[in-house]
Design an enzyme around this catalytic site. Sequence first.
Site, PDB file in Angstrom:
ATOM      1  N   HIS A  96      -2.652   2.841  -5.701  1.00 52.70           N
ATOM      2  CA  HIS A  96      -3.397   1.624  -5.369  1.00 52.70           C
ATOM      3  C   HIS A  96      -3.660   0.784  -6.611  1.00 52.70           C
ATOM      4  O   HIS A  96      -3.781  -0.441  -6.528  1.00 52.70           O
ATOM      5  CB  HIS A  96      -4.720   1.975  -4.691  1.00 52.70           C
ATOM      6  CG  HIS A  96      -5.217   0.914  -3.757  1.00 52.70           C
ATOM      7  ND1 HIS A  96      -4.571   0.600  -2.572  1.00 52.70           N
ATOM      8  CD2 HIS A  96      -6.271   0.075  -3.836  1.00 52.70           C
ATOM      9  CE1 HIS A  96      -5.226  -0.373  -1.963  1.00 52.70           C
ATOM     10  NE2 HIS A  96      -6.255  -0.711  -2.714  1.00 52.70           N
ATOM     11  N   HIS A 137      -4.028  -9.069   3.191  1.00 48.92           N
ATOM     12  CA  HIS A 137      -5.473  -9.051   3.400  1.00 48.92           C
ATOM     13  C   HIS A 137      -5.846  -9.967   4.560  1.00 48.92           C
ATOM     14  O   HIS A 137      -5.363 -11.094   4.653  1.00 48.92           O
ATOM     15  CB  HIS A 137      -6.211  -9.527   2.146  1.00 48.92           C
ATOM     16  CG  HIS A 137      -6.247  -8.499   1.055  1.00 48.92           C
ATOM     17  ND1 HIS A 137      -6.508  -8.827  -0.254  1.00 48.92           N
ATOM     18  CD2 HIS A 137      -6.060  -7.156   1.075  1.00 48.92           C
ATOM     19  CE1 HIS A 137      -6.480  -7.727  -0.994  1.00 48.92           C
ATOM     20  NE2 HIS A 137      -6.209  -6.707  -0.205  1.00 48.92           N
ATOM     21  N   ARG A 164      -1.033  -1.678  -7.012  1.00 50.42           N
ATOM     22  CA  ARG A 164      -1.271  -2.821  -6.114  1.00 50.42           C
ATOM     23  C   ARG A 164      -2.244  -3.799  -6.767  1.00 50.42           C
ATOM     24  O   ARG A 164      -2.048  -5.009  -6.731  1.00 50.42           O
ATOM     25  CB  ARG A 164      -1.811  -2.298  -4.787  1.00 50.42           C
ATOM     26  CG  ARG A 164      -2.161  -3.346  -3.742  1.00 50.42           C
ATOM     27  CD  ARG A 164      -2.461  -2.618  -2.431  1.00 50.42           C
ATOM     28  NE  ARG A 164      -3.200  -3.417  -1.477  1.00 50.42           N
ATOM     29  CZ  ARG A 164      -2.655  -4.255  -0.600  1.00 50.42           C
ATOM     30  NH1 ARG A 164      -1.335  -4.413  -0.589  1.00 50.42           N
ATOM     31  NH2 ARG A 164      -3.393  -4.921   0.259  1.00 50.42           N
ATOM     32  N   LYS A 191      -2.286  -2.576   7.805  1.00 52.89           N
ATOM     33  CA  LYS A 191      -3.465  -2.198   8.572  1.00 52.89           C
ATOM     34  C   LYS A 191      -3.512  -2.982   9.878  1.00 52.89           C
ATOM     35  O   LYS A 191      -3.148  -4.146   9.930  1.00 52.89           O
ATOM     36  CB  LYS A 191      -4.730  -2.464   7.752  1.00 52.89           C
ATOM     37  CG  LYS A 191      -4.904  -1.515   6.569  1.00 52.89           C
ATOM     38  CD  LYS A 191      -6.224  -1.756   5.870  1.00 52.89           C
ATOM     39  CE  LYS A 191      -6.451  -0.751   4.738  1.00 52.89           C
ATOM     40  NZ  LYS A 191      -7.735  -0.981   4.051  1.00 52.89           N
ATOM     41  N   ARG A 193       0.844  -1.186   0.000  1.00 56.35           N
ATOM     42  CA  ARG A 193       0.000   0.000   0.000  1.00 56.35           C
ATOM     43  C   ARG A 193       0.886   1.245   0.000  1.00 56.35           C
ATOM     44  O   ARG A 193       2.027   1.220   0.458  1.00 56.35           O
ATOM     45  CB  ARG A 193      -0.905   0.023   1.227  1.00 56.35           C
ATOM     46  CG  ARG A 193      -1.848  -1.172   1.341  1.00 56.35           C
ATOM     47  CD  ARG A 193      -2.649  -1.095   2.630  1.00 56.35           C
ATOM     48  NE  ARG A 193      -3.591  -2.189   2.761  1.00 56.35           N
ATOM     49  CZ  ARG A 193      -3.325  -3.341   3.380  1.00 56.35           C
ATOM     50  NH1 ARG A 193      -2.122  -3.538   3.919  1.00 56.35           N
ATOM     51  NH2 ARG A 193      -4.235  -4.294   3.463  1.00 56.35           N
ATOM     52  N   TYR A 251     -10.063 -10.008  -7.375  1.00 54.68           N
ATOM     53  CA  TYR A 251      -9.126 -10.035  -8.494  1.00 54.68           C
ATOM     54  C   TYR A 251      -9.440 -11.163  -9.462  1.00 54.68           C
ATOM     55  O   TYR A 251      -9.040 -11.108 -10.623  1.00 54.68           O
ATOM     56  CB  TYR A 251      -7.687 -10.169  -7.974  1.00 54.68           C
ATOM     57  CG  TYR A 251      -7.264  -8.975  -7.164  1.00 54.68           C
ATOM     58  CD1 TYR A 251      -7.080  -7.741  -7.778  1.00 54.68           C
ATOM     59  CD2 TYR A 251      -7.077  -9.072  -5.797  1.00 54.68           C
ATOM     60  CE1 TYR A 251      -6.721  -6.629  -7.035  1.00 54.68           C
ATOM     61  CE2 TYR A 251      -6.710  -7.966  -5.047  1.00 54.68           C
ATOM     62  CZ  TYR A 251      -6.535  -6.750  -5.675  1.00 54.68           C
ATOM     63  OH  TYR A 251      -6.182  -5.655  -4.933  1.00 54.68           O
TER      64      TYR A 251
END
Length: 309
Positions: free
Chosen positions: A251, A277, A254, A177, A153, A286
């Site tokens: 992004h 994730h 990414r 995150k 990110r 995706y």
Amino acid sequence: MLLFVDEFQRYLLIEKNSSQHTVDGYLRDLTQFYGFLIESRAPASGAIDPNNVEETDITGFVYRLCAASRKTTIARKLSSLKSFFRFLLKKGLVKANPAGLVPVPKSEKYLPIVLSVEEAGSLMHAAKVNAARQGEALRDLAILEVLYSSGIRVSELTGANLKDVDLESGTIRVLGKGGKERIAFLGSFAKQSLGVYIKNAGQCNEGPDAPVFIGRTGKNGACQRISQRTVQRIVRRYSALSGIAKHPTPHALRHTFATHLLDAGVDLRTIQEMLGHARLSTTQRYTRVSIEGIARAYDRAHPRAGRQR
């Protein structure tokens, strides 16, 4: 009502430990809603009492937003109102939450911007040509190569420190995150461009917490960590120089990283780990990108496809 907004701001900053960016967003949304109430009510109605705000006021505000705002924007503003009145209810300042039962608009389903292998190559080539001029161009090339090579990110890139980089093994440790650390991998092009940049960064790469990527040099020659906004401008600039028709963001690189791995046969679980994730369902979007690409190729190539897209 504005007095309660001040109390809500203190609650967010002190009790919820929200970032200033998040708090500013809440305040903008509440200010917009307050302006809507003033406009929609009689001029002589005086100050707005939160206890007099009704569900019809909330739905009217949402309806007004529908004319000019995306559903994701409307959902965010409605979430701000729900949080504000929930706070007032918790503090005993209102008797009910007028936003509590107002449904959140379903967000639009969209496919993320993904560059083809050729487009990604054109983007990197545009930066490489410019990097021959030294200076910030070396940094810009390294940023683009690292984003595309590792799939990290933009916040992870700007937050990375020099001590987190291991060029020999081709890895970079990032903080994702939820404060979760993970190891991201760098390809040969990213390793080379990053190595050249670090070597030429001079005194800005000294100290245990020296950032990998430097923005502007501050007072007294102090080196400042690059901002996310600057990275966004870098991607936008070289996208224009490359001549590609798409307008990717950091992004989007990414997304491109993940899609190209999937197209190459890497399984979803592995891609999930690489992206950091928490849920596989986040990574599964995706698969639709790749399926859409396959379908378009089929429609172009098969003599009896006969479908229009």
